[in-house]
Design an enzyme around this catalytic site. Structure first.
Site, PDB file in Angstrom:
ATOM      1  N   PRO A  25      43.304  33.626  65.632  1.00 60.24           N
ATOM      2  CA  PRO A  25      44.084  33.095  64.511  1.00 60.24           C
ATOM      3  C   PRO A  25      43.291  33.197  63.208  1.00 60.24           C
ATOM      4  O   PRO A  25      42.089  32.944  63.193  1.00 60.24           O
ATOM      5  CB  PRO A  25      44.300  31.625  64.896  1.00 60.24           C
ATOM      6  CG  PRO A  25      43.176  31.307  65.842  1.00 60.24           C
ATOM      7  CD  PRO A  25      42.881  32.589  66.568  1.00 60.24           C
ATOM      8  N   CYS A  27      43.801  32.091  59.100  1.00 60.54           N
ATOM      9  CA  CYS A  27      44.530  31.544  57.954  1.00 60.54           C
ATOM     10  C   CYS A  27      44.610  32.585  56.854  1.00 60.54           C
ATOM     11  O   CYS A  27      43.616  33.261  56.565  1.00 60.54           O
ATOM     12  CB  CYS A  27      43.777  30.343  57.384  1.00 60.54           C
ATOM     13  SG  CYS A  27      43.959  28.876  58.367  1.00 60.54           S
ATOM     14  N   ALA A  59      46.264  29.124  62.067  1.00 60.14           N
ATOM     15  CA  ALA A  59      46.376  27.666  62.182  1.00 60.14           C
ATOM     16  C   ALA A  59      47.633  27.223  61.439  1.00 60.14           C
ATOM     17  O   ALA A  59      47.738  27.384  60.227  1.00 60.14           O
ATOM     18  CB  ALA A  59      45.143  27.010  61.584  1.00 60.14           C
ATOM     19  N   GLN A 102      48.808  29.220  66.809  1.00 59.83           N
ATOM     20  CA  GLN A 102      47.826  28.129  66.880  1.00 59.83           C
ATOM     21  C   GLN A 102      48.407  26.927  66.149  1.00 59.83           C
ATOM     22  O   GLN A 102      48.645  26.991  64.935  1.00 59.83           O
ATOM     23  CB  GLN A 102      46.516  28.545  66.219  1.00 59.83           C
ATOM     24  CG  GLN A 102      45.440  27.467  66.385  1.00 59.83           C
ATOM     25  CD  GLN A 102      44.143  27.793  65.674  1.00 59.83           C
ATOM     26  OE1 GLN A 102      44.139  28.057  64.480  1.00 59.83           O
ATOM     27  NE2 GLN A 102      43.043  27.752  66.399  1.00 59.83           N
ATOM     28  N   TYR A 185      38.444  20.335  62.970  1.00 56.15           N
ATOM     29  CA  TYR A 185      39.764  19.809  62.604  1.00 56.15           C
ATOM     30  C   TYR A 185      40.136  18.627  63.504  1.00 56.15           C
ATOM     31  O   TYR A 185      39.342  18.197  64.328  1.00 56.15           O
ATOM     32  CB  TYR A 185      40.789  20.959  62.587  1.00 56.15           C
ATOM     33  CG  TYR A 185      40.401  21.969  61.515  1.00 56.15           C
ATOM     34  CD1 TYR A 185      40.380  21.583  60.168  1.00 56.15           C
ATOM     35  CD2 TYR A 185      39.973  23.249  61.832  1.00 56.15           C
ATOM     36  CE1 TYR A 185      39.964  22.471  59.171  1.00 56.15           C
ATOM     37  CE2 TYR A 185      39.562  24.144  60.840  1.00 56.15           C
ATOM     38  CZ  TYR A 185      39.556  23.746  59.513  1.00 56.15           C
ATOM     39  OH  TYR A 185      39.126  24.602  58.534  1.00 56.15           O
ATOM     40  N   ARG A 233      41.830  25.907  71.926  1.00 53.40           N
ATOM     41  CA  ARG A 233      40.619  26.463  71.306  1.00 53.40           C
ATOM     42  C   ARG A 233      39.643  25.328  71.062  1.00 53.40           C
ATOM     43  O   ARG A 233      40.017  24.320  70.460  1.00 53.40           O
ATOM     44  CB  ARG A 233      40.961  27.160  69.989  1.00 53.40           C
ATOM     45  CG  ARG A 233      39.810  28.016  69.495  1.00 53.40           C
ATOM     46  CD  ARG A 233      40.177  28.862  68.305  1.00 53.40           C
ATOM     47  NE  ARG A 233      39.482  30.144  68.382  1.00 53.40           N
ATOM     48  CZ  ARG A 233      39.176  30.888  67.337  1.00 53.40           C
ATOM     49  NH1 ARG A 233      39.497  30.508  66.121  1.00 53.40           N
ATOM     50  NH2 ARG A 233      38.544  32.028  67.487  1.00 53.40           N
ATOM     51  N   LEU A 304      31.519  37.301  66.117  1.00 50.32           N
ATOM     52  CA  LEU A 304      30.656  38.461  65.877  1.00 50.32           C
ATOM     53  C   LEU A 304      30.638  39.425  67.051  1.00 50.32           C
ATOM     54  O   LEU A 304      29.572  39.904  67.452  1.00 50.32           O
ATOM     55  CB  LEU A 304      29.252  38.017  65.467  1.00 50.32           C
ATOM     56  CG  LEU A 304      29.156  37.540  64.008  1.00 50.32           C
ATOM     57  CD1 LEU A 304      27.741  37.113  63.659  1.00 50.32           C
ATOM     58  CD2 LEU A 304      29.629  38.631  63.028  1.00 50.32           C
ATOM     59  N   ARG A 327      37.329  38.943  62.007  1.00 53.07           N
ATOM     60  CA  ARG A 327      36.943  39.807  60.892  1.00 53.07           C
ATOM     61  C   ARG A 327      36.938  41.286  61.273  1.00 53.07           C
ATOM     62  O   ARG A 327      37.324  42.139  60.465  1.00 53.07           O
ATOM     63  CB  ARG A 327      35.563  39.375  60.372  1.00 53.07           C
ATOM     64  CG  ARG A 327      35.628  38.047  59.647  1.00 53.07           C
ATOM     65  CD  ARG A 327      34.265  37.429  59.475  1.00 53.07           C
ATOM     66  NE  ARG A 327      33.670  37.014  60.747  1.00 53.07           N
ATOM     67  CZ  ARG A 327      32.519  36.362  60.859  1.00 53.07           C
ATOM     68  NH1 ARG A 327      31.830  36.078  59.772  1.00 53.07           N
ATOM     69  NH2 ARG A 327      32.054  36.007  62.045  1.00 53.07           N
TER      70      ARG A 327
HETATM   71  C1  FMN Z   1      40.131  35.019  57.251  1.00 47.16           C
HETATM   72  C2  FMN Z   1      39.821  34.107  58.411  1.00 47.16           C
HETATM   73  C3  FMN Z   1      40.689  33.070  58.726  1.00 47.16           C
HETATM   74  C4  FMN Z   1      40.454  32.244  59.835  1.00 47.16           C
HETATM   75  N1  FMN Z   1      41.369  31.294  60.176  1.00 47.16           N
HETATM   76  C5  FMN Z   1      41.235  30.650  61.376  1.00 47.16           C
HETATM   77  C6  FMN Z   1      42.298  29.851  61.863  1.00 47.16           C
HETATM   78  O1  FMN Z   1      43.390  29.781  61.308  1.00 47.16           O
HETATM   79  N2  FMN Z   1      42.081  29.181  63.025  1.00 47.16           N
HETATM   80  C7  FMN Z   1      40.904  29.286  63.728  1.00 47.16           C
HETATM   81  O2  FMN Z   1      40.756  28.668  64.785  1.00 47.16           O
HETATM   82  N3  FMN Z   1      39.906  30.079  63.290  1.00 47.16           N
HETATM   83  C8  FMN Z   1      40.065  30.776  62.153  1.00 47.16           C
HETATM   84  N4  FMN Z   1      39.091  31.649  61.748  1.00 47.16           N
HETATM   85  C9  FMN Z   1      37.943  31.886  62.631  1.00 47.16           C
HETATM   86  C10 FMN Z   1      38.216  33.108  63.520  1.00 47.16           C
HETATM   87  O3  FMN Z   1      39.356  32.922  64.338  1.00 47.16           O
HETATM   88  C11 FMN Z   1      36.997  33.461  64.401  1.00 47.16           C
HETATM   89  O4  FMN Z   1      36.779  32.435  65.316  1.00 47.16           O
HETATM   90  C12 FMN Z   1      35.731  33.688  63.586  1.00 47.16           C
HETATM   91  O5  FMN Z   1      35.984  34.436  62.411  1.00 47.16           O
HETATM   92  C13 FMN Z   1      34.671  34.407  64.413  1.00 47.16           C
HETATM   93  O6  FMN Z   1      35.158  35.635  64.900  1.00 47.16           O
HETATM   94  P1  FMN Z   1      34.794  37.042  64.178  1.00 47.16           P
HETATM   95  O7  FMN Z   1      33.301  37.129  64.172  1.00 47.16           O
HETATM   96  O8  FMN Z   1      35.456  38.091  65.059  1.00 47.16           O
HETATM   97  O9  FMN Z   1      35.347  37.004  62.793  1.00 47.16           O
HETATM   98  C14 FMN Z   1      39.289  32.457  60.633  1.00 47.16           C
HETATM   99  C15 FMN Z   1      38.405  33.479  60.277  1.00 47.16           C
HETATM  100  C16 FMN Z   1      38.664  34.315  59.211  1.00 47.16           C
HETATM  101  C17 FMN Z   1      37.706  35.443  58.921  1.00 47.16           C
END
Ligand code: FMN
Length: 370
Positions: A25, A27, A59, A102, A185, A233, A304, A327
């Protein structure tokens, strides 16, 4: 070539997944009064063509005051439901990727600024701000406002709002629900002793701190169709001495499994500004592995995970059943295609794009209709 583990099918309740790549997810801070906009159609639409197995909507607040920012998506009334319905209808016309949502309440971390405009929290008097609610009246950090502590009526209201959003999610045909108990949260605020200082049956012992998140889980499970998955989560640790940790997460995961939870998505942190995160590739995978060892429901690893071989190793060694990308898939929306090409797997691509298949990967795209 042997089929790569990352491209082996997998089932989560009634969902049949063609591979192990799920979209986390994210945002987008692009909603209006909780309503999805064309941005969501563009953003979710492109991700629905990525070849991943599942798409998770950002979210989504179950109440207006549960939004992280004023520009968050919600699912609390007919207008927010209709706006999401329009986006889903368009995407489904062109993609059959299962889409879940979510459901979230931000608690004391609500009413914050949209990240690209700054950081911190709006005051309740600001047009973009409001008074926040939490287990206890402790602000998140210096410069944040003290939340109101939720009384028993408030807890009922929040729990019922989660269930009502689950009913709306079911009406929209969403394939699964992920409850947000991570990243500091509201549900995480109940779990962690650093944010929960209650002296009633919802605070104190681990049993009491887990009570409200489990009640919300039960209410959502009862409100959502029995054949569809409800998942959670979690932040497996606060990365703060004396906070929520892996041991408590394992106890929570065991309880979730007993309550009928279909999968646990293992993230970390976000509850306390003093967190010391050992950030680096796969840094949360050991937490996923520890939870996986304690339960038999599917476990999702995230954080990551950017390289194809890295993802393949996480699945093939059994550290987790699924990997989630955030990301990495924004940066490369065809990450699953490129992973399949590199590892020797196959992915679904839209008919309109089949001619893009590079000559050296001649069986990359699955061409039969799904
Ligand atoms: C732009 C953005 C928005 C995010 N929004 C949420 C969200 O809505 N809910 C959530 O649980 N995590 C959110 N995250 C966290 C990601 O879901 C993820 O757990 C975190 O970025 C680590 O993964 P990655 O290294 O693949 O980016 C967000 C991350 C990014 C980069």
């Amino acid at each position: 070539m042997a089929q790569p583990a990352l491209f082996k099918p997998f089932n989560v309740r009634n969902l049949t997944l063609p591979n192990r790549i799920v979209i986390a997810p994210m945002c987008q801070y692009s909603a209006e009064n909780g309503c999805m906009t064309d941005w969501h159609l563009i953003h979710l639409g492109q991700l629905a063509l990525s070849g991943a197995a599942l798409l998770t909507i950002e979210a989504t607040a179950v109440l207006p005051e549960g939004r992280i920012t004023y520009a968050d998506v919600g699912l609390w009334n007919d207008e927010t439901e209709a706006a999401m319905g329009r986006v889903l209808e368009s995407i489904r016309r062109w993609s059959d990727m299962p889409i879940g949502i979510q459901l979230s309440h931000a608690g004391r971390k609500a009413s914050t600024l949209v990240p690209w405009t700054g950081s911190g929290q709006y005051s309740p008097e600001d047009p973009h701000g409001w008074e926040t609610e939490a287990p206890s009246g402790i602000p998140f950090a210096d410069g944040y406002f003290a939340p109101m502590d939720l009384n028993l009526d408030g807890l009922r209201r929040v729990r019922d709002a989660f269930a009502a959003s689950a009913v709306r999610a079911a009406r929209l045909g969403l394939g699964f629900i992920q409850l947000h108990a991570a990243h500091g949260y509201l549900l995480h605020q109940f779990l962690s002793p650093l944010s929960n200082r209650r002296d009633d049956e919802y605070g104190g012992s681990l049993e009491n701190r887990m009570r409200f998140p489990l009640e919300v889980f039960d209410a959502v499970r009862a409100a959502f169709p029995a054949d569809k998955a409800v998942t959670m989560r979690v932040s497996a640790t606060d990365w703060v001495e004396g906070g929520w940790d892996a041991e408590q997460t394992i106890e929570f995961a065991t309880r979730l499994e007993a309550h009928g939870c279909d999968a646990i998505h293992v993230s970390s942190g976000g509850l306390h500004p003093a967190q010391q995160i050992p950030i680096g590739p796969s840094y949360q995978v050991p937490l996923a592995r520890a939870v996986k060892a304690a339960v038999s429901i599917p476990i999702v690893a995230v954080g990551l995970i950017t390289e194809f071989e890295q993802a393949e190793a996480i699945i093939s060694t059994g550290d987790a059943d699924l990997i989630a990308l955030a990301r990495g898939i924004l940066y490369d929306p065809h990450w699953p295609w490129h992973a399949a090409a590199e590892l020797g797997g196959q992915v679904h691509a839209p008919n309109q794009y089949l001619r893009s298949q590079p000559r050296q990967y001649k069986d990359l795209f699955i061409t039969e209709p799904r």
